[in-house]
Design a protein around this motif. Structure first.
Motif, PDB file in Angstrom:
ATOM      1  N   GLU A   1      64.825  94.654  93.391  1.00 44.63           N
ATOM      2  CA  GLU A   1      64.231  93.351  93.730  1.00 44.63           C
ATOM      3  C   GLU A   1      63.440  92.756  92.563  1.00 44.63           C
ATOM      4  O   GLU A   1      63.662  91.590  92.210  1.00 44.63           O
ATOM      5  CB  GLU A   1      63.338  93.472  94.973  1.00 44.63           C
ATOM      6  CG  GLU A   1      62.812  92.127  95.438  1.00 44.63           C
ATOM      7  CD  GLU A   1      61.964  92.252  96.702  1.00 44.63           C
ATOM      8  OE1 GLU A   1      61.083  91.408  96.875  1.00 44.63           O
ATOM      9  OE2 GLU A   1      62.192  93.188  97.492  1.00 44.63           O
ATOM     10  N   PRO A   2      62.544  93.523  91.913  1.00 48.74           N
ATOM     11  CA  PRO A   2      61.836  92.941  90.758  1.00 48.74           C
ATOM     12  C   PRO A   2      62.781  92.534  89.625  1.00 48.74           C
ATOM     13  O   PRO A   2      62.565  91.511  88.973  1.00 48.74           O
ATOM     14  CB  PRO A   2      60.895  94.054  90.299  1.00 48.74           C
ATOM     15  CG  PRO A   2      60.769  94.983  91.444  1.00 48.74           C
ATOM     16  CD  PRO A   2      62.024  94.854  92.239  1.00 48.74           C
TER      17      PRO A   2
ATOM     18  N   THR B   1      66.285  80.558  84.896  1.00 50.07           N
ATOM     19  CA  THR B   1      65.585  79.282  85.049  1.00 50.07           C
ATOM     20  C   THR B   1      64.991  78.834  83.718  1.00 50.07           C
ATOM     21  O   THR B   1      65.131  77.673  83.325  1.00 50.07           O
ATOM     22  CB  THR B   1      64.475  79.400  86.107  1.00 50.07           C
ATOM     23  OG1 THR B   1      65.058  79.807  87.342  1.00 50.07           O
ATOM     24  CG2 THR B   1      63.736  78.095  86.287  1.00 50.07           C
TER      25      THR B   1
ATOM     26  N   GLN C   1      73.665  90.928  86.379  1.00 51.88           N
ATOM     27  CA  GLN C   1      73.959  91.397  87.735  1.00 51.88           C
ATOM     28  C   GLN C   1      74.585  92.785  87.708  1.00 51.88           C
ATOM     29  O   GLN C   1      74.339  93.605  88.594  1.00 51.88           O
ATOM     30  CB  GLN C   1      74.870  90.407  88.470  1.00 51.88           C
ATOM     31  CG  GLN C   1      75.055  90.731  89.935  1.00 51.88           C
ATOM     32  CD  GLN C   1      73.744  90.756  90.706  1.00 51.88           C
ATOM     33  OE1 GLN C   1      72.930  89.852  90.617  1.00 51.88           O
ATOM     34  NE2 GLN C   1      73.525  91.820  91.474  1.00 51.88           N
TER      35      GLN C   1
ATOM     36  N   GLU D   1      66.430  85.942  87.695  1.00 52.30           N
ATOM     37  CA  GLU D   1      66.400  84.542  88.123  1.00 52.30           C
ATOM     38  C   GLU D   1      65.402  83.741  87.299  1.00 52.30           C
ATOM     39  O   GLU D   1      65.687  82.599  86.897  1.00 52.30           O
ATOM     40  CB  GLU D   1      66.075  84.434  89.617  1.00 52.30           C
ATOM     41  CG  GLU D   1      67.207  84.872  90.504  1.00 52.30           C
ATOM     42  CD  GLU D   1      68.508  84.126  90.226  1.00 52.30           C
ATOM     43  OE1 GLU D   1      68.492  82.883  90.090  1.00 52.30           O
ATOM     44  OE2 GLU D   1      69.547  84.795  90.126  1.00 52.30           O
ATOM     45  N   HIS D   2      64.246  84.313  87.032  1.00 53.64           N
ATOM     46  CA  HIS D   2      63.236  83.639  86.210  1.00 53.64           C
ATOM     47  C   HIS D   2      63.788  83.387  84.810  1.00 53.64           C
ATOM     48  O   HIS D   2      63.626  82.306  84.243  1.00 53.64           O
ATOM     49  CB  HIS D   2      61.961  84.482  86.148  1.00 53.64           C
ATOM     50  CG  HIS D   2      60.866  83.842  85.366  1.00 53.64           C
ATOM     51  ND1 HIS D   2      60.605  84.166  84.059  1.00 53.64           N
ATOM     52  CD2 HIS D   2      59.972  82.867  85.692  1.00 53.64           C
ATOM     53  CE1 HIS D   2      59.615  83.434  83.611  1.00 53.64           C
ATOM     54  NE2 HIS D   2      59.199  82.644  84.591  1.00 53.64           N
ATOM     55  N   TYR D   3      64.458  84.390  84.243  1.00 55.78           N
ATOM     56  CA  TYR D   3      65.057  84.238  82.909  1.00 55.78           C
ATOM     57  C   TYR D   3      66.097  83.123  82.906  1.00 55.78           C
ATOM     58  O   TYR D   3      66.113  82.277  82.000  1.00 55.78           O
ATOM     59  CB  TYR D   3      65.701  85.550  82.463  1.00 55.78           C
ATOM     60  CG  TYR D   3      66.531  85.390  81.219  1.00 55.78           C
ATOM     61  CD1 TYR D   3      65.926  85.308  79.967  1.00 55.78           C
ATOM     62  CD2 TYR D   3      67.910  85.287  81.294  1.00 55.78           C
ATOM     63  CE1 TYR D   3      66.682  85.121  78.822  1.00 55.78           C
ATOM     64  CE2 TYR D   3      68.669  85.111  80.158  1.00 55.78           C
ATOM     65  CZ  TYR D   3      68.055  85.035  78.926  1.00 55.78           C
ATOM     66  OH  TYR D   3      68.815  84.853  77.808  1.00 55.78           O
TER      67      TYR D   3
ATOM     68  N   GLY E   1      65.905  91.552  89.991  1.00 56.53           N
ATOM     69  CA  GLY E   1      66.581  90.335  90.448  1.00 56.53           C
ATOM     70  C   GLY E   1      65.708  89.107  90.244  1.00 56.53           C
ATOM     71  O   GLY E   1      66.178  88.058  89.785  1.00 56.53           O
ATOM     72  N   GLU E   2      64.424  89.253  90.571  1.00 54.43           N
ATOM     73  CA  GLU E   2      63.487  88.146  90.373  1.00 54.43           C
ATOM     74  C   GLU E   2      63.331  87.821  88.885  1.00 54.43           C
ATOM     75  O   GLU E   2      63.297  86.651  88.502  1.00 54.43           O
ATOM     76  CB  GLU E   2      62.131  88.490  90.989  1.00 54.43           C
ATOM     77  CG  GLU E   2      62.154  88.552  92.501  1.00 54.43           C
ATOM     78  CD  GLU E   2      60.868  89.116  93.089  1.00 54.43           C
ATOM     79  OE1 GLU E   2      59.919  89.400  92.323  1.00 54.43           O
ATOM     80  OE2 GLU E   2      60.822  89.284  94.325  1.00 54.43           O
ATOM     81  N   ALA E   3      63.244  88.853  88.062  1.00 57.85           N
ATOM     82  CA  ALA E   3      63.117  88.635  86.620  1.00 57.85           C
ATOM     83  C   ALA E   3      64.365  87.966  86.057  1.00 57.85           C
ATOM     84  O   ALA E   3      64.271  87.081  85.197  1.00 57.85           O
ATOM     85  CB  ALA E   3      62.861  89.956  85.904  1.00 57.85           C
TER      86      ALA E   3
END
Length: 119
Positions: free
Chosen positions: A83-84, A94, A67, A90-92, A86-88
């Motif tokens: 944004e990309p 998960t 973050q 979150e995916h990591y 942040g998505e990456a």
């Protein structure tokens, strides 16, 4: 810290692999261009890391988080990547959580099997 300036550079093989994956098939890139991209990527990573480190220091923390990197990207005005990233992130998180759960489940199953064998 790094002993030599070259220690701060990203590995050329990794940069080459990323570049090849990003380029259309049949397109090649010269060795000089790969070296230039590797150096530019290294400078960018150091720049973002420095900005993220400043955020950590301002918050009086010692550990740099994903973050913090995203916040640094906002600070250095690379908003289109926030944004990309942040998505990456979150995916990591998960995927890491799923791996940890699978590892714990496997460990529990092995312990259960050992208990059954001991009986």
């Amino acid at each position: 810290m790094a002993e030599k300036l070259e220690d701060l550079n990203l590995p050329l093989t990794v940069v080459t692999r990323i570049v090849k994956e990003a380029l259309p098939s049949g397109v090649s890139i010269s060795k000089e261009a790969r070296t230039g991209l590797a150096k530019a990527a290294s400078v960018f990573v150091l720049y973002v890391t420095s900005a993220a480190t400043n955020i950590v220091k301002n918050k009086k923390r010692k550990a740099l988080t994903g973050q913090d990197v995203i916040d640094a990207m906002k600070d250095i005005e690379f908003d289109r990547f926030v944004e990309p990233l942040g998505e990456a992130l979150e995916h990591y998180k998960t995927m890491a959580s799923a791996r940890k759960s699978a590892s714990m489940k496997k460990k529990d199953e092995q312990e259960d099997a050992e208990v059954i064998e001991d009986d």
